[in-house]
Design a protein around this motif. Structure first.
Motif, mmCIF file in Angstrom:
data_model
loop_
_atom_site.group_PDB
_atom_site.id
_atom_site.type_symbol
_atom_site.label_atom_id
_atom_site.label_comp_id
_atom_site.label_asym_id
_atom_site.label_seq_id
_atom_site.Cartn_x
_atom_site.Cartn_y
_atom_site.Cartn_z
ATOM 1 N N ALA A 498 0.827 -1.172 -0.090
ATOM 2 C CA ALA A 498 0.090 -0.002 0.037
ATOM 3 C C ALA A 498 0.931 1.215 0.085
ATOM 4 C CB ALA A 498 -0.950 -0.081 1.326
ATOM 5 N N SER A 499 1.877 1.169 0.937
ATOM 6 C CA SER A 499 2.764 2.428 0.964
ATOM 7 C C SER A 499 3.557 2.826 -0.404
ATOM 8 C CB SER A 499 3.907 2.310 1.884
ATOM 9 O OG SER A 499 4.670 3.300 2.128
ATOM 10 N N GLN A 500 4.017 1.820 -1.087
ATOM 11 C CA GLN A 500 4.757 2.080 -2.483
ATOM 12 C C GLN A 500 3.733 2.288 -3.486
ATOM 13 O OE1 GLN A 500 7.834 2.782 -2.748
ATOM 14 N NE2 GLN A 500 8.404 2.447 -0.787
ATOM 15 N N THR A 501 2.435 1.802 -3.218
ATOM 16 C CA THR A 501 1.650 1.780 -4.614
ATOM 17 C C THR A 501 1.160 3.272 -4.608
ATOM 18 O OG1 THR A 501 0.831 -0.463 -4.505
ATOM 19 C CG2 THR A 501 -0.700 1.114 -5.442
ATOM 20 N N ILE A 502 0.607 3.855 -3.359
ATOM 21 C CA ILE A 502 0.231 5.238 -3.096
ATOM 22 C C ILE A 502 1.383 6.268 -3.490
ATOM 23 C CG2 ILE A 502 -0.598 6.980 -1.664
ATOM 24 C CD1 ILE A 502 -2.149 4.736 -0.252
ATOM 25 N N ARG A 503 2.592 5.704 -3.225
ATOM 26 C CA ARG A 503 3.937 6.799 -3.197
ATOM 27 C C ARG A 503 4.145 7.129 -4.737
ATOM 28 N NH1 ARG A 503 9.021 5.101 -0.107
ATOM 29 N NH2 ARG A 503 7.638 5.271 1.537
ATOM 30 N N ASN A 504 3.890 5.759 -5.480
ATOM 31 C CA ASN A 504 4.436 5.844 -7.076
ATOM 32 C C ASN A 504 3.024 6.165 -7.878
ATOM 33 O OD1 ASN A 504 7.359 4.650 -7.387
ATOM 34 N ND2 ASN A 504 6.381 3.978 -5.563
ATOM 35 N N ALA A 511 -4.145 4.713 -8.100
ATOM 36 C CA ALA A 511 -3.747 4.017 -6.687
ATOM 37 C C ALA A 511 -4.519 2.894 -6.186
ATOM 38 C CB ALA A 511 -3.276 4.927 -5.744
ATOM 39 N N GLY A 512 -5.873 3.588 -6.275
ATOM 40 C CA GLY A 512 -6.810 2.443 -5.555
ATOM 41 C C GLY A 512 -6.897 1.260 -6.792
ATOM 42 N N ARG A 513 -6.942 1.381 -7.890
ATOM 43 C CA ARG A 513 -7.020 0.243 -8.740
ATOM 44 C C ARG A 513 -5.806 -0.705 -8.760
ATOM 45 N NH1 ARG A 513 -4.745 -0.383 -13.511
ATOM 46 N NH2 ARG A 513 -4.281 1.673 -13.608
ATOM 47 N N SER A 516 -5.730 -2.502 -5.427
ATOM 48 C CA SER A 516 -6.657 -3.411 -5.309
ATOM 49 C C SER A 516 -6.406 -4.683 -6.187
ATOM 50 C CB SER A 516 -7.970 -3.016 -5.964
ATOM 51 O OG SER A 516 -9.092 -3.747 -6.115
ATOM 52 N N ASP A 517 -5.816 -4.538 -7.297
ATOM 53 C CA ASP A 517 -5.315 -5.692 -8.059
ATOM 54 C C ASP A 517 -4.111 -6.345 -7.412
ATOM 55 O OD1 ASP A 517 -7.074 -5.049 -10.039
ATOM 56 O OD2 ASP A 517 -5.595 -4.123 -11.615
ATOM 57 N N ARG A 518 -3.229 -5.744 -6.967
ATOM 58 C CA ARG A 518 -2.262 -6.354 -6.047
ATOM 59 C C ARG A 518 -2.795 -7.148 -4.849
ATOM 60 N NH1 ARG A 518 1.728 -1.073 -7.095
ATOM 61 N NH2 ARG A 518 2.729 -1.990 -9.006
ATOM 62 N N ARG A 629 13.290 4.931 -16.730
ATOM 63 C CA ARG A 629 12.665 5.291 -15.242
ATOM 64 C C ARG A 629 12.042 4.062 -14.954
ATOM 65 N NH1 ARG A 629 7.816 6.193 -13.184
ATOM 66 N NH2 ARG A 629 7.705 7.154 -11.014
ATOM 67 N N LYS A 630 12.403 3.444 -13.656
ATOM 68 C CA LYS A 630 11.915 2.319 -13.120
ATOM 69 C C LYS A 630 10.602 2.707 -12.252
ATOM 70 C CE LYS A 630 16.042 -0.306 -12.845
ATOM 71 N NZ LYS A 630 17.044 -1.022 -12.246
ATOM 72 N N GLY A 631 9.442 1.786 -12.378
ATOM 73 C CA GLY A 631 8.313 2.184 -11.690
ATOM 74 C C GLY A 631 8.365 1.411 -10.311
ATOM 75 N N PHE A 632 7.191 1.253 -9.604
ATOM 76 C CA PHE A 632 7.158 0.201 -8.573
ATOM 77 C C PHE A 632 6.901 -1.051 -8.834
ATOM 78 C CE2 PHE A 632 4.254 -1.604 -5.482
ATOM 79 C CZ PHE A 632 5.227 -1.744 -4.602
#
Length: 681
Positions: A498-504, A511-513, A516-518, A629-632
């Protein structure tokens, strides 16, 4: 002292038997009344407390809505037009009204007033309310009349910083009928629940809400609501005496009451009293009648029994007595067979002690070294039961090690020895280690045996074998600790994701989608592990479960032998496969109609050096260029097995498609812990 006939004594006995029963019944009735009153008091307070939790939850939801809205960039930039649109989207289709105002009389926004209409001035906030708002940042209002004066509302307000100048107040209001609807599921049948504001006016009521909302409560009722919680009796508006429980919330400073008519509390008591009196009177009349009839027979039988008792005392033969009273005949025969009966009872006692499923020790030795054991005591100490002496013959105690509360207990401090010194032992637990090395847990009680003069002549100890129970408790404790460990690990994984998903994420919907998938992917891996009692997961089942929800399985070429993954490795692989699949759908081989994915694995090494090598290779998709660039998702893949003990992940961005190689150590399940980006936070 004058003597009376057996009949008179029998009638007196009946009276002596019935009167204590009446007194005991009266005592039970009083205790029942006290218990019922206490139960109703507790139910009243508990119901008020439960209603407060439900209503405060609704108020907290309103606060959460305001907190989310206060973070709007439009509000921070002073764009009230855009901010009005955001506020309207939150209350559209509901009876909620959002207001933005300053600390004076000016309204800046009101969703209850049409766009373009002039916003009328409002009353300044009282100094006390303003002080509370400034101190805590949140304020729950008293009940107030709406602008149409047809219904009443309450509001939750928070302090928000203005772009410039003094802070603003952002509030959301709802009709009090909404509070009534929220509290109804928590109301017990036959009870009336009320909610009052800090000045004693009704906010909501489970009955007659429309008539009572906004009106002040009775002064004699309100003056008894003192402190945080309690109960009292008082009259309501209809003059009915109520039993009321109350609770005052520290969050809103409202009070919550649960009321039930006092007559309903007392009704079971009066019904029980009437039943007991009726049954007792009937029993007394029947007993007197029976006593009179039976008394005649007792008189003659008592004379004959006295003659036979005299003969027994003089050593003469006692003949069987012929009487219609069977009990007296049995007493006469018992006098004849007294010696034989005593011998039989002694044999029965020995049989019971040999049969009872508890270990029994007797000792008449001041040092408690010579003991008499029953069969279960011998079995418990590991002694052969077929070669033992008969019960009643003493044996030496065996050499055992006793432990209590982690400390070794000397023989002088064990229950049987202490009982010889006059001490009492009740249900003390000891761990005994026998000479054979077997450990037993015993629950023991011991008592001294005293002579008629009161001196101690021996002691007895009774012990129950609780070894299986103790081991069961230890096993349950182990299971609970294991469950706690797994829950903490899972929460750490969810927190990191949750922390890294929202951060990126660039937007909250994204972020919610993604989150949720993860989490769904993580949950499916949990389902597989749960089916196997968290012993692990089959890799092929895990791959199928991770891919199917996102892409057609026909576009995958899957090959590899049977591999059993430890629980933590299974969770990590599920998250990694989810990231690879969603990345392929967005940008890679699954983003067109022709691309395919090859997924193969194998095990290398043996026993303590086993390693899983799994390759994900995409072909037929768009041409892959350099990654700037590397994403989350990429960071998660590269760091999911980044420790030396867990393994590693190598990502290669070939022009034909992404190639991802996993090398996971499977030597020790506990070492292959999953590592997630941001988990250290």
């Amino acid at each position: 002292m004058p003597r009376r006939s057996a009949r008179s004594h029998l009638l007196g006995l009946i009276a002596a038997a019935v009167i204590p029963v009446w007194l005991f019944a009266a005592y039970l009735l009083v205790q029942y009344a006290v218990h019922e009153r206490s139960r109703f008091d507790q139910d009243a307070r508990q119901t008020a407390r439960q209603v407060s939790l439900v209503v405060e939850g609704e108020l907290a939801n309103l606060q959460t809505t305001l907190n989310g809205l206060s973070k709007s960039p439009a509000l921070a930039n002073g764009d009230l037009e855009t901010f009005r649109g955001e506020a309207l989207s939150l209350v559209e289709g509901t009876d909620r009204i959002i207001v933005l105002r300053d600390l004076g009389r000016n309204q800046l926004l009101n969703t209850g007033i049409g766009h373009g209409e002039v916003l009328p001035p409002v009353e300044p906030m009282p100094a006390g309310d303003l002080e509370k708002l400034r101190a805590s940042g949140i304020f729950v209002s008293d009940v107030f009349a709406s602008k149409d004066s047809k219904n009443y509302r309450i509001a939750v307000a928070i302090r928000v910083p203005a772009p410039t100048g003094e802070d603003l107040v952002l509030s959301i209001s709802i009709p009090t009928a909404r509070i009534r609807d929220v509290l109804m599921p928590a109301v017990l049948e036959g009870w009336t629940v009320g909610v009052g504001d800090r000045h004693g006016s009704y906010v909501a009521r489970s009955r007659s809400h429309q008539e009572m909302s906004g009106k002040p409560g009775l002064p004699e009722y309100l003056e008894k609501i003192v402190g945080r919680s309690g109960s009292f009796t008082s009259r309501n508006f209809e003059g009915t005496t109520l039993l009321a429980g109350y609770y005052r919330s520290s969050y809103s400073d409202w009070f919550y009451t649960a009321n039930v008519p006092l007559s309903e509390v007392q009704a079971p008591l009066w019904r029980s009293l009437a039943a007991i009196c009726g049954i007792g009177l009937l029993a007394l009349l029947v007993s007197i009648a029976l006593g009179y009839v039976v008394g005649k027979r007792f008189t003659g039988a008592t004379t004959d029994l006295a003659a036979r008792a005299e003969a027994l005392g003089q050593g003469r033969a006692v003949e069987p007595m012929s009487t219609t009273v069977a009990e007296f005949g049995a007493i006469a025969q018992a006098l004849v067979d007294a010696e034989r009966a005593i011998a039989e009872r002694r044999y029965e006692l020995e049989t019971v002690l040999e049969t009872v499923p508890a270990a029994v020790w007797f000792t008449y030795d001041p040092q408690a070294l010579q003991v008499i054991r029953n069969r279960f005591a011998a079995e418990l100490m590991g002694l052969p039961t077929d070669a033992r002496k008969s019960f009643g013959a003493p044996d030496l105690v065996i050499n055992t090690v006793a432990v209590k509360d982690g400390h070794t207990v000397s023989r002088q401090d064990r229950p049987l020895s202490r009982a010889m010194r006059g001490e009492l032992t009740d249900n003390e637990e000891f761990a005994y280690t026998l000479p054979s090395g077997v450990e037993r847990f015993l629950l023991s009680s011991a008592r001294p045996i005293r002579s008629p003069g009161g001196s101690i002549i021996g002691a007895v100890q009774i012990s129950l074998d609780i070894t299986d129970r103790r081991r069961g408790e230890e096993h349950r404790k182990l299971l609970v600790n294991e469950l706690n460990h797994r829950v903490k690990n899972t929460l750490s994984v969810v927190q990191a994701i949750a922390s890294q998903t929202i951060r990126n994420a660039t937007t909250l919907p994204e972020a919610g989608r993604v989150l949720s998938d993860r989490l769904i992917s993580l949950a499916k891996a949990h389902d597989i592990l749960t089916q196997k009692n968290w012993s692990g997961a089959d890799l092929h089942d895990l791959v199928t479960a991770s891919i199917k929800p996102h892409a057609p399985i026909e576009r995958f070429q899957i090959s590899g032998g049977k591999v059993w993954l430890p629980p933590n490795v299974a969770l990590s692989c599920a998250l990694a496969l989810h990231e690879l699949t969603t990345n392929a759908i967005k940008y890679g081989a699954l983003s067109n109609a022709n691309g395919r994915v090859s997924l193969c694995w194998k095990l290398v090494g043996q026993k303590q050096q086993r390693q899983l090598e799994l390759e994900w290779r995409e072909t037929g998709g768009p041409t892959v260029g350099p990654v700037e660039r590397k994403g989350f998702g990429t960071q998660l893949l590269e760091r999911i097995f980044d420790s030396d003990s867990a393994g590693r992940v190598v990502l290669t961005f070939e022009r034909s498609g992404l190639v991802c190689l996993f090398q996971v150590n499977l030597s020790e399940p506990n070492e292959a812990e999953a590592h997630f980006p941001g988990s250290e936070t």
